[in-house]
Scaffold this motif. Structure first.
Motif, PDB file in Angstrom:
ATOM      1  N   GLN A 106       0.171 -14.572  -1.870  1.00 26.47           N
ATOM      2  CA  GLN A 106      -0.032 -13.125  -1.827  1.00 26.47           C
ATOM      3  C   GLN A 106      -0.075 -12.514  -3.232  1.00 26.47           C
ATOM      4  OE1 GLN A 106      -0.765 -12.047   1.246  1.00 26.47           O
ATOM      5  NE2 GLN A 106      -0.289 -14.146   1.840  1.00 26.47           N
ATOM      6  N   GLY A 107      -0.058 -13.361  -4.271  1.00 25.61           N
ATOM      7  CA  GLY A 107      -0.191 -12.866  -5.638  1.00 25.61           C
ATOM      8  C   GLY A 107       1.112 -12.644  -6.380  1.00 25.61           C
ATOM      9  N   TYR A 108       2.228 -13.096  -5.815  1.00 23.35           N
ATOM     10  CA  TYR A 108       3.522 -12.955  -6.492  1.00 23.35           C
ATOM     11  C   TYR A 108       3.707 -14.105  -7.475  1.00 23.35           C
ATOM     12  CZ  TYR A 108       4.957  -9.171  -3.457  1.00 23.35           C
ATOM     13  OH  TYR A 108       5.042  -7.962  -2.832  1.00 23.35           O
ATOM     14  N   ASP A 109       4.444 -13.833  -8.545  1.00 18.55           N
ATOM     15  CA  ASP A 109       4.798 -14.840  -9.542  1.00 18.55           C
ATOM     16  C   ASP A 109       6.304 -15.022  -9.542  1.00 18.55           C
ATOM     17  OD1 ASP A 109       2.156 -15.218 -10.711  1.00 18.55           O
ATOM     18  OD2 ASP A 109       2.407 -13.208 -11.545  1.00 18.55           O
ATOM     19  N   ILE A 110       6.755 -16.188  -9.950  1.00 12.57           N
ATOM     20  CA  ILE A 110       8.191 -16.454 -10.067  1.00 12.57           C
ATOM     21  C   ILE A 110       8.667 -15.916 -11.413  1.00 12.57           C
ATOM     22  CG2 ILE A 110       9.987 -18.225 -10.183  1.00 12.57           C
ATOM     23  CD1 ILE A 110       8.111 -19.947  -8.367  1.00 12.57           C
ATOM     24  N   ALA A 111       9.556 -14.944 -11.370  1.00  9.59           N
ATOM     25  CA  ALA A 111      10.063 -14.314 -12.590  1.00  9.59           C
ATOM     26  C   ALA A 111      11.416 -14.871 -13.004  1.00  9.59           C
ATOM     27  CB  ALA A 111      10.166 -12.805 -12.399  1.00  9.59           C
ATOM     28  N   GLY A 112      12.132 -15.482 -12.050  1.00 12.92           N
ATOM     29  CA  GLY A 112      13.446 -16.017 -12.384  1.00 12.92           C
ATOM     30  C   GLY A 112      13.946 -16.939 -11.299  1.00 12.92           C
ATOM     31  N   LYS A 114       5.231  -8.925  -8.444  1.00  8.56           N
ATOM     32  CA  LYS A 114       3.774  -8.747  -8.365  1.00  8.56           C
ATOM     33  C   LYS A 114       3.417  -7.410  -8.974  1.00  8.56           C
ATOM     34  CE  LYS A 114       0.014  -8.463  -4.979  1.00  8.56           C
ATOM     35  NZ  LYS A 114      -0.320  -8.613  -3.545  1.00  8.56           N
ATOM     36  N   THR A 115       2.343  -7.389  -9.736  1.00  8.19           N
ATOM     37  CA  THR A 115       1.819  -6.127 -10.245  1.00  8.19           C
ATOM     38  C   THR A 115       0.988  -5.480  -9.136  1.00  8.19           C
ATOM     39  OG1 THR A 115       1.753  -6.960 -12.502  1.00  8.19           O
ATOM     40  CG2 THR A 115       0.354  -5.053 -12.007  1.00  8.19           C
ATOM     41  N   LEU A 116       1.273  -4.215  -8.855  1.00  9.90           N
ATOM     42  CA  LEU A 116       0.520  -3.470  -7.848  1.00  9.90           C
ATOM     43  C   LEU A 116      -0.540  -2.654  -8.569  1.00  9.90           C
ATOM     44  CD1 LEU A 116       3.429  -2.224  -5.563  1.00  9.90           C
ATOM     45  CD2 LEU A 116       2.020  -4.266  -5.281  1.00  9.90           C
ATOM     46  N   ALA A 117      -1.780  -3.131  -8.581  1.00 12.37           N
ATOM     47  CA  ALA A 117      -2.856  -2.437  -9.306  1.00 12.37           C
ATOM     48  C   ALA A 117      -3.419  -1.302  -8.472  1.00 12.37           C
ATOM     49  CB  ALA A 117      -3.957  -3.423  -9.659  1.00 12.37           C
ATOM     50  N   ALA A 123       0.839  -1.207   0.000  1.00 15.42           N
ATOM     51  CA  ALA A 123       0.000   0.000   0.000  1.00 15.42           C
ATOM     52  C   ALA A 123       0.871   1.253   0.000  1.00 15.42           C
ATOM     53  CB  ALA A 123      -0.942  -0.007   1.197  1.00 15.42           C
ATOM     54  N   GLU A 124       1.938   1.237   0.788  1.00 18.51           N
ATOM     55  CA  GLU A 124       2.846   2.394   0.809  1.00 18.51           C
ATOM     56  C   GLU A 124       3.552   2.517  -0.540  1.00 18.51           C
ATOM     57  OE1 GLU A 124       5.017   5.774   1.950  1.00 18.51           O
ATOM     58  OE2 GLU A 124       3.100   4.937   2.586  1.00 18.51           O
ATOM     59  N   GLY A 125       3.927   1.392  -1.142  1.00 13.88           N
ATOM     60  CA  GLY A 125       4.524   1.426  -2.479  1.00 13.88           C
ATOM     61  C   GLY A 125       3.576   2.063  -3.489  1.00 13.88           C
ATOM     62  N   ARG A 126       2.314   1.662  -3.450  1.00 14.19           N
ATOM     63  CA  ARG A 126       1.321   2.258  -4.357  1.00 14.19           C
ATOM     64  C   ARG A 126       1.203   3.756  -4.099  1.00 14.19           C
ATOM     65  NH1 ARG A 126      -1.463  -2.181  -2.570  1.00 14.19           N
ATOM     66  NH2 ARG A 126      -1.569  -3.866  -4.088  1.00 14.19           N
ATOM     67  N   ARG A 127       1.159   4.139  -2.825  1.00 16.56           N
ATOM     68  CA  ARG A 127       1.057   5.563  -2.471  1.00 16.56           C
ATOM     69  C   ARG A 127       2.231   6.346  -3.054  1.00 16.56           C
ATOM     70  NH1 ARG A 127       2.577   9.349   0.581  1.00 16.56           N
ATOM     71  NH2 ARG A 127       4.145   8.247   1.762  1.00 16.56           N
ATOM     72  N   ARG A 128       3.377   5.696  -3.148  1.00 15.69           N
ATOM     73  CA  ARG A 128       4.573   6.334  -3.707  1.00 15.69           C
ATOM     74  C   ARG A 128       4.635   6.223  -5.224  1.00 15.69           C
ATOM     75  NH1 ARG A 128       9.549   4.614   0.339  1.00 15.69           N
ATOM     76  NH2 ARG A 128       8.522   5.167   2.309  1.00 15.69           N
ATOM     77  N   GLY A 129       3.623   5.642  -5.845  1.00 11.74           N
ATOM     78  CA  GLY A 129       3.576   5.549  -7.297  1.00 11.74           C
ATOM     79  C   GLY A 129       4.105   4.262  -7.890  1.00 11.74           C
ATOM     80  N   CYS A 130       4.379   3.265  -7.067  1.00 11.68           N
ATOM     81  CA  CYS A 130       4.905   2.000  -7.592  1.00 11.68           C
ATOM     82  C   CYS A 130       3.801   1.195  -8.268  1.00 11.68           C
ATOM     83  CB  CYS A 130       5.513   1.170  -6.467  1.00 11.68           C
ATOM     84  SG  CYS A 130       6.968   1.942  -5.722  1.00 11.68           S
ATOM     85  N   THR A 131       4.147   0.572  -9.374  1.00 13.06           N
ATOM     86  CA  THR A 131       3.207  -0.270 -10.105  1.00 13.06           C
ATOM     87  C   THR A 131       3.590  -1.743 -10.038  1.00 13.06           C
ATOM     88  OG1 THR A 131       4.458   0.081 -12.148  1.00 13.06           O
ATOM     89  CG2 THR A 131       2.590   1.575 -11.712  1.00 13.06           C
ATOM     90  N   ARG A 132       4.709  -2.049  -9.401  1.00 13.87           N
ATOM     91  CA  ARG A 132       5.136  -3.439  -9.264  1.00 13.87           C
ATOM     92  C   ARG A 132       5.998  -3.592  -8.011  1.00 13.87           C
ATOM     93  NH1 ARG A 132       6.558  -0.546 -12.951  1.00 13.87           N
ATOM     94  NH2 ARG A 132       8.655   0.049 -13.441  1.00 13.87           N
TER      95      ARG A 132
END
Length: 141
Positions: free
Chosen positions: A116-122, A138-141, A90-99
């Motif tokens: 929690q909605g995370y995917d394995i990217a590597g 994770k994408t932060l919508a 939530a704080e990341g989103r407040r700061r403008g983060c999208t992921r």
């Protein structure tokens, strides 16, 4: 004269600041802005006030990066970890983060992050033998 090069496991704060400041200035020259900000969600003992767990990381260029996340065993499995992660996101989103992004090891908490909605990217094989370091996003919508 050529610069000296030193390998150390105990860099002084001035040395790490020189690297961080140099990289920050370079990034600003390329991106046009600098937005690296630390972020922490702390769990404190109610009696002593001492920090006993939580997470810390940073936000930068639209990404929340979680560097470390720890809860004592007695505080796990009561949704506290989910709450801490949600507060950081939530704080990341407040700061403008999208992921969001983090590393975990296969013997740590990949199942928790998947829930929690995370995917394995590597994946990066590492020690001990059979262990794998996972980059999870994770994408932060």
């Amino acid at each position: 004269d050529a610069p000296t090069v030193t390998v150390t496991d105990a860099p002084d704060p001035g040395a790490t600041a020189a690297i961080a400041d140099g990289l920050g200035a370079y990034n600003e020259s390329q991106a046009g802005y600098r937005d690296h900000r630390p972020l922490a969600v702390l769990v404190c003992d109610p009696e002593s006030g001492a920090t006993i767990g939580g997470l810390y990381g940073r936000t930068s260029f639209g990404c929340l990066f979680i560097e470390r996340f720890f809860l004592p065993e007695r505080l796990r499995r009561h949704r506290l970890g989910s709450r801490l992660l949600a507060l950081a996101e939530a704080e990341g989103r407040r700061r403008g983060c999208t992921r969001a992004a983090l590393f975990t090891l296969t013997f740590q908490a990949p199942g928790f992050y998947l829930k929690q909605g995370y995917d394995i990217a590597g994946r990066i094989d590492c020690d001990p033998p059979g262990a794998t370091r996972l980059l999870m996003t994770k994408t932060l919508a």
